[in-house]
Design a protein around this motif. Structure first.
Motif, mmCIF file in Angstrom:
data_model
loop_
_atom_site.group_PDB
_atom_site.id
_atom_site.type_symbol
_atom_site.label_atom_id
_atom_site.label_comp_id
_atom_site.label_asym_id
_atom_site.label_seq_id
_atom_site.Cartn_x
_atom_site.Cartn_y
_atom_site.Cartn_z
ATOM 1 N N MET A 254 0.835 -1.193 0.000
ATOM 2 C CA MET A 254 0.000 0.000 0.000
ATOM 3 C C MET A 254 0.875 1.250 0.000
ATOM 4 S SD MET A 254 -2.895 -1.636 0.174
ATOM 5 C CE MET A 254 -4.214 -0.547 0.669
ATOM 6 N N GLY A 255 0.555 2.209 -0.893
ATOM 7 C CA GLY A 255 1.376 3.396 -1.051
ATOM 8 C C GLY A 255 0.700 4.667 -0.571
ATOM 9 N N GLY A 256 1.092 5.774 -1.186
ATOM 10 C CA GLY A 256 0.646 7.089 -0.755
ATOM 11 C C GLY A 256 -0.700 7.481 -1.336
ATOM 12 N N ALA A 257 -1.019 8.764 -1.189
ATOM 13 C CA ALA A 257 -2.343 9.226 -1.605
ATOM 14 C C ALA A 257 -2.330 10.733 -1.834
ATOM 15 C CB ALA A 257 -3.384 8.881 -0.556
ATOM 16 N N LYS A 258 -3.331 11.189 -2.548
ATOM 17 C CA LYS A 258 -3.608 12.619 -2.718
ATOM 18 C C LYS A 258 -5.127 12.734 -2.777
ATOM 19 C CE LYS A 258 -1.664 16.717 -3.178
ATOM 20 N NZ LYS A 258 -0.670 17.222 -2.210
ATOM 21 N N ASN A 259 -5.752 12.744 -1.614
ATOM 22 C CA ASN A 259 -7.207 12.628 -1.543
ATOM 23 C C ASN A 259 -7.895 13.969 -1.799
ATOM 24 O OD1 ASN A 259 -6.980 9.830 -0.668
ATOM 25 N ND2 ASN A 259 -6.224 10.703 1.244
ATOM 26 N N HIS A 260 -8.978 13.920 -2.551
ATOM 27 C CA HIS A 260 -9.723 15.113 -2.949
ATOM 28 C C HIS A 260 -11.075 15.172 -2.243
ATOM 29 C CE1 HIS A 260 -6.738 14.790 -6.088
ATOM 30 N NE2 HIS A 260 -7.122 15.912 -6.654
ATOM 31 N N LEU A 261 -11.415 16.354 -1.768
ATOM 32 C CA LEU A 261 -12.757 16.632 -1.270
ATOM 33 C C LEU A 261 -13.410 17.626 -2.214
ATOM 34 C CD1 LEU A 261 -12.179 17.141 2.585
ATOM 35 C CD2 LEU A 261 -12.513 15.001 1.322
ATOM 36 N N VAL A 262 -14.581 17.289 -2.717
ATOM 37 C CA VAL A 262 -15.332 18.164 -3.611
ATOM 38 C C VAL A 262 -16.515 18.736 -2.831
ATOM 39 C CG1 VAL A 262 -16.742 18.266 -5.696
ATOM 40 C CG2 VAL A 262 -14.635 16.902 -5.681
ATOM 41 N N VAL A 263 -16.622 20.047 -2.816
ATOM 42 C CA VAL A 263 -17.703 20.711 -2.073
ATOM 43 C C VAL A 263 -18.630 21.409 -3.059
ATOM 44 C CG1 VAL A 263 -18.290 22.451 -0.354
ATOM 45 C CG2 VAL A 263 -16.266 21.004 -0.033
ATOM 46 N N MET A 264 -19.882 20.975 -3.081
ATOM 47 C CA MET A 264 -20.874 21.578 -3.953
ATOM 48 C C MET A 264 -21.510 22.796 -3.275
ATOM 49 S SD MET A 264 -20.626 19.678 -6.596
ATOM 50 C CE MET A 264 -22.087 20.151 -7.556
ATOM 51 N N PRO A 265 -22.119 23.702 -4.051
ATOM 52 C CA PRO A 265 -22.721 24.901 -3.455
ATOM 53 C C PRO A 265 -23.827 24.603 -2.447
ATOM 54 C CG PRO A 265 -22.498 25.145 -5.832
ATOM 55 C CD PRO A 265 -22.187 23.726 -5.522
ATOM 56 N N ASP A 266 -24.481 23.434 -2.568
ATOM 57 C CA ASP A 266 -25.598 23.109 -1.676
ATOM 58 C C ASP A 266 -25.159 22.355 -0.424
ATOM 59 O OD1 ASP A 266 -24.943 20.687 -2.777
ATOM 60 O OD2 ASP A 266 -26.944 20.222 -3.536
ATOM 61 N N ALA A 267 -23.850 22.223 -0.191
ATOM 62 C CA ALA A 267 -23.373 21.507 0.985
ATOM 63 C C ALA A 267 -23.677 22.291 2.259
ATOM 64 C CB ALA A 267 -21.877 21.262 0.870
ATOM 65 N N ILE A 295 -11.680 20.926 -3.614
ATOM 66 C CA ILE A 295 -12.209 21.505 -4.849
ATOM 67 C C ILE A 295 -13.550 22.163 -4.538
ATOM 68 C CG2 ILE A 295 -12.853 21.093 -7.245
ATOM 69 C CD1 ILE A 295 -11.159 18.585 -7.233
ATOM 70 N N LEU A 296 -13.592 23.470 -4.687
ATOM 71 C CA LEU A 296 -14.819 24.231 -4.442
ATOM 72 C C LEU A 296 -15.530 24.442 -5.772
ATOM 73 C CD1 LEU A 296 -13.438 26.897 -1.932
ATOM 74 C CD2 LEU A 296 -14.468 24.664 -1.447
ATOM 75 N N VAL A 297 -16.773 23.990 -5.844
ATOM 76 C CA VAL A 297 -17.547 24.039 -7.089
ATOM 77 C C VAL A 297 -18.580 25.157 -7.009
ATOM 78 C CG1 VAL A 297 -19.088 22.735 -8.610
ATOM 79 C CG2 VAL A 297 -17.205 21.558 -7.433
ATOM 80 N N GLY A 298 -18.751 25.868 -8.130
ATOM 81 C CA GLY A 298 -19.808 26.880 -8.204
ATOM 82 C C GLY A 298 -19.285 28.264 -8.526
ATOM 83 N N ASP A 299 -20.084 29.274 -8.208
ATOM 84 C CA ASP A 299 -19.707 30.663 -8.461
ATOM 85 C C ASP A 299 -18.745 31.148 -7.385
ATOM 86 O OD1 ASP A 299 -21.384 30.678 -10.661
ATOM 87 O OD2 ASP A 299 -23.123 31.328 -9.463
ATOM 88 N N ARG A 300 -17.978 32.178 -7.728
ATOM 89 C CA ARG A 300 -16.941 32.671 -6.821
ATOM 90 C C ARG A 300 -17.490 33.096 -5.448
ATOM 91 N NH1 ARG A 300 -11.174 32.405 -7.608
ATOM 92 N NH2 ARG A 300 -10.351 33.471 -5.777
ATOM 93 N N PRO A 301 -18.605 33.788 -5.365
ATOM 94 C CA PRO A 301 -19.102 34.179 -4.031
ATOM 95 C C PRO A 301 -19.391 32.978 -3.133
ATOM 96 C CG PRO A 301 -20.152 35.503 -5.718
ATOM 97 C CD PRO A 301 -19.407 34.424 -6.444
ATOM 98 N N ASP A 302 -20.001 31.919 -3.686
ATOM 99 C CA ASP A 302 -20.254 30.710 -2.897
ATOM 100 C C ASP A 302 -18.942 30.057 -2.470
ATOM 101 O OD1 ASP A 302 -23.019 30.969 -3.083
ATOM 102 O OD2 ASP A 302 -23.133 29.773 -4.927
ATOM 103 N N GLN A 303 -18.001 30.006 -3.398
ATOM 104 C CA GLN A 303 -16.700 29.427 -3.077
ATOM 105 C C GLN A 303 -16.001 30.226 -1.974
ATOM 106 O OE1 GLN A 303 -14.813 29.640 -6.894
ATOM 107 N NE2 GLN A 303 -15.657 27.688 -7.627
ATOM 108 N N ASP A 304 -16.031 31.541 -2.092
ATOM 109 C CA ASP A 304 -15.364 32.392 -1.096
ATOM 110 C C ASP A 304 -15.972 32.214 0.293
ATOM 111 O OD1 ASP A 304 -13.675 33.395 -3.016
ATOM 112 O OD2 ASP A 304 -14.800 35.265 -3.311
ATOM 113 N N ARG A 305 -17.285 32.077 0.340
ATOM 114 C CA ARG A 305 -17.949 31.912 1.627
ATOM 115 C C ARG A 305 -17.482 30.620 2.303
ATOM 116 N NH1 ARG A 305 -22.363 33.329 -0.034
ATOM 117 N NH2 ARG A 305 -23.233 31.328 -0.702
#
Length: 493
Positions: A254-267, A295-305
């Protein structure tokens, strides 16, 4: 202040039921990374000592493999009880040698203990299969048999959990086992083997040898060792896999990792931000399931918040010793080598022109000025092909990427070379299902920051996160530590 109830002893090898000092003069100092205090020294076992451990395991195998499954698991019932009785002692040893916070260290042990409990059910897990009249008057049975002498090499970042993911399953299946714990954090494994010895386990069934590459060379080079399980970096995991395969051994590396979290605007903002903080900065980022890319998905204001919610929580994390969870939130990095590696990648991110939004380099623990502390670090507007987005850092560094759509986020995730875990945070069942189907990882989370499955489901990644056969826990582990024998019978009646 908590105190270790069990006096720390110099690290010794455990061979054939006896604790033996190593003849090696090659020793690594083990220090408390929060204080710099010397805890013990870990020797690098000599080739003769490794050979002696294989001798002991090989000698013990015939009788142990003939011991009934019911009798074998009795030792694990006792072992499980002893772990529970010594939980606080084990937790403190782990905190001191690794630097984890108390809850993280206790969780390390508890998650391993769950696999000990799983292994006590081997009377059911080892059941074979049978089919009458597979052909005319021909019956076929399949039974699972142990492999022989087996070995496991475990990493520093989970000093209890990973040994307990390997050892109990292997010996319950009827194998004998040689444990090589990390030479950076060996004390917890030593104490666990001491407790296992207290159960009356026959000599040679479990052995422990300390060291690094030299020990692995000895285990891989000995034809009597039939299977090896390894957890570490991908570069080393691949080398172990290739060498074991060339030697005709069964191997799971078993080796390493680079795990991704994706956040949608409705989270859910608050709950998701809390989960991101735990995933990215729990264990100071030193785990193969840590969130490394957000990874923040959506429009910039939602991402910034959402970015601000994570930033505020990360900036507020208090640095200090893991023995005092009421005062501190995050412990030190475990070694100077790792500290320097994290410094390098933060500098690399600056060179690549990512925005260093939160710089953890200047942050220290006022109460522990000699500790290897580094504050939470966040990069914003990271490019998907930057080194900090592609390579494993193994520290408290979170790379934030902006994406307009879920399709774009999935495309970014699937381009990564690793494939341990990936999670999505959303209120949309459609988005969750799309992500679960298309993300390239062995373990997927939906509104879960650390998507580690529970037994009987197995832990295991894809791509460059795993080399070899199967997964490391659950029913896959039973298959790894055994081989199938098919018996075809015809009786003339």
């Amino acid at each position: 202040m908590k105190t270790i109830a069990h006096a720390v002893k110099p690290c010794r090898n455990f061979i054939g039921g006896n604790w033996e000092p190593s003849a090696s003069f090659d020793r690594r100092k083990i220090v408390d990374p929060a204080t710099g205090d010397l805890l013990t020294e870990c020797p690098a076992a000599t080739p003769e000592e490794v050979h002696k451990a294989v001798d002991a395991a090989s000698h013990a195998f015939p009788e142990w493999s003939r011991t009934s499954v019911k009798d074998r698991v009795q030792y694990l019932f006792k072992f499980n009880a002893l772990i529970g009785e010594h939980m606080d002692e084990l937790t403190e040893i782990l905190v001191r040698e690794h630097g984890k916070m108390w809850a993280d260290a206790k969780g390390d042990i508890q998650r391993g203990k769950e696999v000990v409990e799983f292994s006590t059910g081997m009377t059911d897990l080892l059941r074979g299969e049978a089919l009458w009249d597979a052909a005319t008057s021909v019956d076929v049975r399949m039974v699972r048999e142990p492999l022989g002498v087996t070995a496991g090499a475990t990493p520093y970042n989970f000093p209890a959990m990973i040994p307990l993911w390997m050892l109990p399953v292997s010996i319950a299946c009827g194998n004998t086992f040689i444990l090589k714990p990390s030479d950076q954090a060996p004390m917890t494994a030593v104490r666990l083997v001491e407790l296992l010895h207290e159960t009356g386990l026959p000599p040679g069934v479990v052995n422990l040898v300390h060291g690094a590459k030299g020990v692995m060379d000895g285990l891989i080079g000995d034809a009597r060792v039939k299977a090896i399980s390894f957890v570490g970096s991908s570069a080393v995991a691949e080398q172990i896999y290739m060498r074991c395969a060339a030697a005709g051994k069964r191997v799971l590396s078993m080796g390493g990792a680079k795990n991704h979290l994706v956040v949608m605007p409705d989270a859910d903002l608050a709950r998701t931000a809390d989960a991101v903080i735990n995933s990215a900065f729990g264990c100071t980022g030193q785990r193969c399931m840590a969130a490394a890319v957000l990874i923040l998905v959506g429009d910039r204001p939602d991402q910034d918040r959402f970015f601000k919610a994570v930033y505020d929580r990360a900036e507020a994390l208090r640095l200090g010793h893991g023995l005092y969870p009421d005062k501190y939130d995050m412990g030190p990095l475990t070694s100077q080598e790792l500290y320097d590696r994290v410094l390098f990648f933060i500098g690399r991110g600056v060179q690549e022109r990512a925005k260093l939004a939160l710089d953890g380099r200047p942050k220290r623990s006022a109460d522990y000025p000699d500790g290897l502390f580094m504050g939470a670090t966040m990069f914003d507007d990271v490019g998907p092909d930057m080194a900090i987005a592609q390579q494993e850092i193994f520290g408290p560094v979170l790379a934030v990427i902006r994406a307009r759509t879920l399709d774009e986020a999935i495309e970014i995730q699937t381009r990564n070379l690793y494939g341990n875990g990936a999670s999505i945070f959303t209120s949309s069942g459609a988005a969750a299902r799309t992500f679960a189907r298309r993300a390239s990882a062995g373990m997927i989370g939906v509104n879960v920051g650390v998507p580690v499955p529970r037994d009987p489901y197995a832990f295991g990644g894809w791509n460059r996160s795993a080399f070899g056969a199967g997964d490391i826990t659950g029913s896959a582990a039973v298959r790894f530590w055994t081989r199938d024998k098919k018996i075809t019978e015809r009786w003339f009646v």
